[in-house]
Design an enzyme around this catalytic site. Structure first.
Site, short mmCIF file in Angstrom:
data_model
loop_
_atom_site.label_atom_id
_atom_site.label_comp_id
_atom_site.label_asym_id
_atom_site.label_seq_id
_atom_site.Cartn_x
_atom_site.Cartn_y
_atom_site.Cartn_z
N ALA A 140 3.00 -5.71 -5.29
CA ALA A 140 1.62 -5.33 -4.97
C ALA A 140 1.51 -3.81 -4.83
O ALA A 140 0.94 -3.30 -3.88
CB ALA A 140 1.15 -6.03 -3.70
N ASP A 162 -5.17 -10.44 -4.52
CA ASP A 162 -4.93 -9.21 -3.77
C ASP A 162 -6.24 -8.44 -3.66
O ASP A 162 -6.79 -7.99 -4.67
CB ASP A 162 -3.87 -8.38 -4.50
CG ASP A 162 -3.37 -7.19 -3.69
OD1 ASP A 162 -4.18 -6.61 -2.95
OD2 ASP A 162 -2.19 -6.86 -3.82
N HIS A 206 -2.42 -9.52 -0.64
CA HIS A 206 -1.67 -8.27 -0.68
C HIS A 206 -0.42 -8.35 0.20
O HIS A 206 0.65 -7.87 -0.19
CB HIS A 206 -2.56 -7.13 -0.20
CG HIS A 206 -1.95 -5.78 -0.37
ND1 HIS A 206 -1.66 -5.24 -1.61
CD2 HIS A 206 -1.58 -4.84 0.54
CE1 HIS A 206 -1.13 -4.04 -1.45
NE2 HIS A 206 -1.07 -3.77 -0.16
N TRP A 212 1.46 1.26 3.55
CA TRP A 212 0.60 2.01 4.48
C TRP A 212 -0.09 1.01 5.39
O TRP A 212 -0.56 -0.03 4.92
CB TRP A 212 -0.42 2.80 3.66
CG TRP A 212 -1.45 3.55 4.45
CD1 TRP A 212 -1.41 4.87 4.79
CD2 TRP A 212 -2.68 3.05 4.99
NE1 TRP A 212 -2.54 5.22 5.50
CE2 TRP A 212 -3.34 4.11 5.64
CE3 TRP A 212 -3.30 1.80 5.00
CZ2 TRP A 212 -4.57 3.98 6.27
CZ3 TRP A 212 -4.53 1.65 5.64
CH2 TRP A 212 -5.15 2.73 6.27
N SER A 238 3.21 -1.93 -2.02
CA SER A 238 1.97 -1.17 -1.88
C SER A 238 2.25 0.33 -2.02
O SER A 238 2.77 0.78 -3.04
CB SER A 238 1.31 -1.53 -0.55
OG SER A 238 -0.03 -1.11 -0.51
N THR A 239 1.93 1.13 -1.00
CA THR A 239 2.24 2.56 -1.05
C THR A 239 3.73 2.78 -1.24
O THR A 239 4.16 3.71 -1.93
CB THR A 239 1.77 3.26 0.23
OG1 THR A 239 0.37 3.08 0.38
CG2 THR A 239 2.09 4.75 0.21
#
Length: 278
Positions: free
Chosen positions: A124, A229, A258, A31, A97-98
């Site tokens: 991450a 992160d 991150h 994201w 991530s997302t």
């Protein structure tokens, strides 16, 4: 430009590079970015003989700026539409991530049951659950995510600039050299997408409990995380991922942020390649 149309009429943009008979690697971006965030990985794995595929999540990048479906269930079903369209088998899914949440839900609910997945890599990544709840007391307070929504709604351009130039890449740490082109590229990707998709996506990445997704995944999994992160704290994510996945390898990088796929691609790409070749 290549698109696949989902069952609800959303057009998902994708890149598909490399030999059609090579093992496919599918990349799921974070994201509020786009497939372009995987440039360093796409080129690296293409050069190593793989077929590489990356798509823009609905409402992000060049995909349709639809007003609905900004949740993990739709993200996963959109991935399934793409995989079915390209008829991918023996695929490796890599999510950041997302995108890690998207990859996990796809693999758990579609990819493994269909026998289309070989391995998964979570970088991450947000699962199992980011937000603080009664059952997840170590999570991030909802007030933090409410602050994200408030800042995005007030001035998305300024908010995205602050994220990219600060915690995402660790550029707010003492002694770290800021790459203005990297910041600009992050901002460019974000501003290309839909403000609504980004606003509603905050709920998707922070409040979706993916404990059962992780438990359902049985293919080999690689979990990568930086211990600096500032977006997804590693003790609340990667350690739990490694515990919930039945066949996982965990690697934590000292001092990595991150956005380490960009800042440390020279280290992380070979590590992922080694896992894929095992």
């Amino acid at each position: 430009m290549a698109f696949v149309t989902t069952s609800d009429g959303t057009e998902i943009y994708y890149k598909d590079w490399g030999p059609r008979d090579a093992q496919p690697i599918v990349f799921h971006h974070g994201w509020p970015l786009s497939a372009d965030d995987w440039d360093a990985q796409m080129l690296f794995f293409l050069a190593n003989g793989y077929r590489v595929i990356a798509h823009d999540r609905r409402g992000h990048g060049r995909s349709s700026q639809v007003g609905t479906g900004h949740d993990m269930d739709h993200y996963a079903s959109d991935t399934d539409a793409l995989v079915q369209h390209l008829d991918l088998h023996d695929a490796i899914h890599i999510g950041h991530s997302t995108g890690g949440g998207q990859a996990a839900r796809y693999v758990a609910q579609y990819g493994e049951p269909q026998g289309r997945v070989a391995k998964i890599v979570l970088v991450a990544a947000v699962p199992p659950l980011m937000v603080q709840t009664e059952g997840n007391p170590d999570g991030t307070p909802i007030s933090v995510f409410d602050g994200f929504r408030e800042a995005l709604a007030a001035n998305r351009a300024e908010f995205f600039q602050a994220v990219a130039s600060g915690p995402f890449y660790g550029y707010n740490r003492d002694g770290v050299d800021v790459s203005e082109p990297v910041v600009a590229n992050w901002w460019r990707q974000g501003m290309t997408g839909s403000a609504l998709a980004h606003y509603e996506g905050i709920k998707a990445f922070s409040e979706t409990d993916q404990t059962e997704d992780l438990k359902a995944i049985s293919v080999p999994a690689l979990v990568l995380q930086g211990d600096d992160d500032q977006v997804v704290p590693y003790k609340d994510a990667s350690l739990k991922q490694a515990e919930l996945l039945s066949d996982s390898t965990l690697k934590i990088y000292e001092g990595y942020p991150h956005g380490m796929l960009t800042t440390h691609a020279d280290v992380i790409n070979p590590d992922i390649l080694a896992f894929i070749k095992q």
